[in-house]
Design an enzyme around this catalytic site. Structure first.
Site, PDB file in Angstrom:
ATOM      1  CB  ALA A  59     -21.194 -15.721  12.199  1.00 24.61           C
ATOM      2  N   GLY A 109     -16.056 -16.479  13.215  1.00 28.53           N
ATOM      3  CA  GLY A 109     -16.467 -16.012  14.535  1.00 28.53           C
ATOM      4  C   GLY A 109     -16.114 -16.989  15.632  1.00 28.53           C
ATOM      5  CD  GLU A 130     -13.962 -12.600  14.191  1.00 27.80           C
ATOM      6  OE1 GLU A 130     -15.030 -13.106  13.768  1.00 27.80           O
ATOM      7  OE2 GLU A 130     -13.649 -11.431  13.961  1.00 27.80           O
ATOM      8  CD  GLU A 175     -14.262 -14.470   9.206  1.00 28.21           C
ATOM      9  OE1 GLU A 175     -13.167 -14.885   8.768  1.00 28.21           O
ATOM     10  OE2 GLU A 175     -14.558 -14.483  10.415  1.00 28.21           O
TER      11      GLU A 175
END
Ligand code: T1G
Length: 711
Positions: free
Chosen positions: A73, A112, A115, A135
């Site tokens: 992200a 992310g 993911e 993370e």
């Protein structure tokens, strides 16, 4: 979910769709690391819609342009209102795609980014790719399905290992554990991805890989997991990192993948993610992440400053520091001459270096071939003349101005024009050293921290004469050797040690008043430092400070402190861990600091000599005085321009002194602690003591007035 294809800041399309034969290719192109920004998220949805609507596309392929797959992200968006589509929405949209989607991974697929790949039906990795969910290093947990999908691919135990460590796995390991379906060697991720997608179509394999982890067909829950697994992990966390917020929630989230159906587990993960997002630790860790990168950009230094070529290096002085510095250069593939007039010192240094590398090899972090390669880069020599051809020389001789000036006079006469002459001094005046040469523009400080081959901080100390080119070259060299280089100005102790000195004065004062070294150290370790002040003194060596204080007294420095109980210990040969005793005593072969009655009696004698009746000192006094005096000194350093920005001071204490990273750094933490509270305490101690170290910095008072510290 049709939506116009969004553009990135530059007006370009961060995500495009193009069909190659029967494969629809979605390409993310958002330099430098394809961070999943709002534009990328919107672009992914738009491109996916286009691919799903493209009747000629039988399957879809997701690739990234540039040097890496999506690195997670976009951290810069954290703390702002989430802009749709959110990452979980993108992942859900992928998950529901009516056509098989393959992700082709190169570089790093992190957070992310991984993911998103996990929501694809198939994953292929190019050799050298690395995949991870880091993370936890930002005070978070995977918030877009990672804690639910990863356990279903690799099992809860391996998933916990990966998510709690935050460390990536390589392509081959990813294949072995079931994280990817194939490792595909190719020139580009597109080539690898198309080959894999075509193969899958040919095999009519349109469903995801055979899930290696047993999942209940009825509930979708993972079955067969040892129920004691999560209790064991919680016990480990309680012992190792009781103060960290997100790891405990990671265990909760992965446990939900085992105890709850997928949809409920995903909802649980989201709730836990938002708890972490709201934590002060997330703010601190993300500040620390950007601080490490921000300090590489030196204000006022032209970004196009020409750089000198550093091909050959040399280190003068084969003591502890010189040995470690030589390893830093060899580790980066730079040939290094290690010079010392003592052949015994050279022999010791060479043996130490080999022993260090072989220890690393035994831990599996180096091959013996790499050990020999690095040893071959280090050439010991007793002759100072041999350094004549070096592009950079680092002096790491005895911490004495006379000695250093003599070395620099010799280097000035020997070294080629344009060679950079650096001193590793930890406190002495760079300008006084530079004045021993005819080339002050080529002289600066490179202050490594012990052990030099381990500690990441490198204070790059600019002298009055240091040129932009030399400074820029040193900052680039710091990056090349894997250090966090921070440009600082020239004053006694520069930035890190100058702040440390004030904490030390306060720690000594507290012990003089009645606290014990153990109490001071316990308060600091409870705050989050890996070592307390006195344990760190034992690690560095009491003799180091003792000699510096002797030098200052010999030079008639008015600020030099009178001898104290630490000097008494040093004079008794109690130099710290290296002699088995210092402020603490150490059992043979152990680094565990143990209280020593002899030290208590030396302290008691010192109190008697000063006419002090010891009192009970509260822990809060210890915390306030040790930490607030550091904040005040940091503000003074900024007042004087010895550091350019608060972030420079944060990076110095994070990477040189073990300031707890989840607190973001000394000044980031001060902002969270409360600047008005700190300023009021500093003023109170100034009135109580009249000591210069408590005189409030004008900048601190301005920060308190504003209620914040401007960047
Ligand atoms: N977001 C925004 N910017 C990033 C970024 C990111 N994720 N990663 C790097 N940058 C910037 C960085 O600040 C620098 O900017 C430039 O890119 C080059 O980085 C929901 C919530 C990928 C291994 O933690 O580990 O996904 O200084 O110098 O050494 O579950 O960057 O040039 O202006 O570090 O080659 C998880 C963090 C996010 C990965 C590349 N992802 N990045 O290293 O380059 S949270 C991460 C890295 C998440 C989801 C959760 C490294 C790298 P500038 P660099 P590098």
């Amino acid at each position: 979910m049709a939506s116009p294809a969004p553009t990135d800041a530059a007006g370009g399309l961060p995500v495009t769709y193009e069909r190659h034969g029967r494969i629809g290719v979605i390409t993310v192109d958002h330099p430098p690391v394809n961070a999943v920004s709002q534009g990328v998220r919107g672009g992914l949805v738009a491109a996916l819609d286009e691919g799903l609507a493209d009747l000629a596309a039988e399957a879809l392929l997701l690739v990234c342009a540039g040097r890496t797959f999506m690195a997670g992200a976009d951290i810069r968006e954290f703390g702002k209102a989430p802009a749709p589509p959110t990452l979980p929405e993108v992942v859900a949209w992928l998950d529901a795609a009516g056509k098989p989607v393959t992700a082709a991974i190169h570089g790093t697929a992190l957070g992310g980014g991984l993911e998103i790949a996990l929501a694809c039906h198939f994953r292929v990795a190019l050799p050298g790719a690395r995949l991870g969910l880091p993370e936890v290093k930002l005070g978070l947990l995977p918030g877009a399905g990672g804690t639910q999908r990863l356990p279903r691919l690799v099992g809860p135990e391996k998933a916990l290992d990966m998510i709690l460590s935050g460390d990536p796995v390589g392509a081959e390991e990813a294949l072995a554990i079931g994280l990817v379906d194939a490792v595909e060697d190719a020139d580009t991720p597109l080539e690898a991805g198309l080959r894999a997608a075509e193969r899958l179509l040919d095999r009519r394999r349109l469903a995801g890989r055979d899930v290696l982890v047993p999942v209940s067909a009825r509930s979708g829950r993972i079955t067969g997991t040892d129920p004691a697994l999560f209790a064991r992990r919680r016990a480990e966390l309680a012992a190792k990192t009781p103060h960290l917020f997100s790891p405990h929630r990671i265990v909760d989230a992965v446990e939900a993948a085992v105890t709850l159906p997928f949809a409920d587990g995903t909802a649980r993960e989201r709730a836990l993610f938002l708890e972490c997002m709201a934590s002060p630790q997330r703010a601190g860790l993300i500040h620390a992440f950007f601080a490490e990168r921000e300090v590489a950009k030196v204000p006022g230094l032209p970004t196009e400053a020409p750089l000198r070529t550093i091909g050959r290096t040399a280190v003068v002085g084969a003591g502890t520091m010189g040995t470690g510095i030589a390893m830093c250069f060899a580790n980066a593939g730079l040939p290094v001459l290690l010079q010392d007039s003592s052949t015994d010192a050279l022999a010791r240094a060479t043996a130490t270096i080999r022993r260090n590398y072989e220890t690393t090899a035994r831990k599996g972090r180096l091959t013996m071939e790499q050990v020999e390669g690095r040893m071959a880069l280090i050439r010991p020599t007793p002759s100072l003349d041999d350094v004549a051809g070096a592009d950079l020389v680092v002096e790491a001789a005895f911490e004495s101005m006379d000695v250093k000036r003599a070395v620099f006079r010799s280097l000035d006469a020997i070294c080629k024009p344009g060679a950079i002459l650096a001193t590793n001094t930890s406190t002495l005046d760079i300008d006084a050293i530079a004045q021993a040469t005819t080339r002050p523009d080529d002289v600066l400080g490179l202050h490594f921290f012990s052990p030099a081959q381990v500690m990441r901080l490198l204070e790059v100390v600019r002298g009055a004469g240091t040129s932009d080119t030399v400074l820029a070259t040193a900052m680039a060299l710091a990056r090349k050797i894997g250090k966090v280089g921070v440009a600082v100005g020239n004053c006694h102790g520069f930035v890190g040690n100058r702040i440390l000195h004030q904490r030390g004065c306060e720690a000594m004062a507290l012990v003089g008043e009645g606290a014990s070294p153990q109490q001071v150290d316990r308060v600091l370790t409870e705050f989050g430092f890996p070592l307390g002040h006195f344990a760190m003194t034992d690690l560095a060596g009491l003799d180091v400070g003792w000699r510096i204080r002797q030098e200052r007294r010999k030079a008639g420095d008015p600020e030099a402190e009178a001898p104290d109980w630490l000097d008494v210990l040093a004079e008794r040969g109690r130099h710290g861990q290296k002699t088995g005793a210092g402020v603490y005593r150490y059992e043979a072969g152990s680094r565990v600091p143990l209280p020593d009655p002899e030290v208590d009696s030396v302290i008691a004698e010192d109190r008697r000599r000063r006419g002090i009746t010891p009192r009970i000192v509260a822990d809060e006094d210890v915390r306030e005085r040790c930490l607030y005096v550091m904040v005040n000194e940091a503000a003074k350093i900024l007042d004087e321009g010895v550091a350019a920005r608060p972030v420079d001071i944060d990076a110095i204490w994070l990477h040189g002194y073990g300031f707890p990273s989840w607190r973001g750094g000394l000044l980031f933490w001060a902002g969270q602690e409360g600047l008005r509270r700190i300023a009021a305490a500093v003023e109170r101690h100034a009135r109580r003591t009249g000591s210069p170290r408590w005189q409030p910095s004008p900048r601190l008072l301005r920060w308190a007035e504003a209620g914040s510290i401007p960047g």
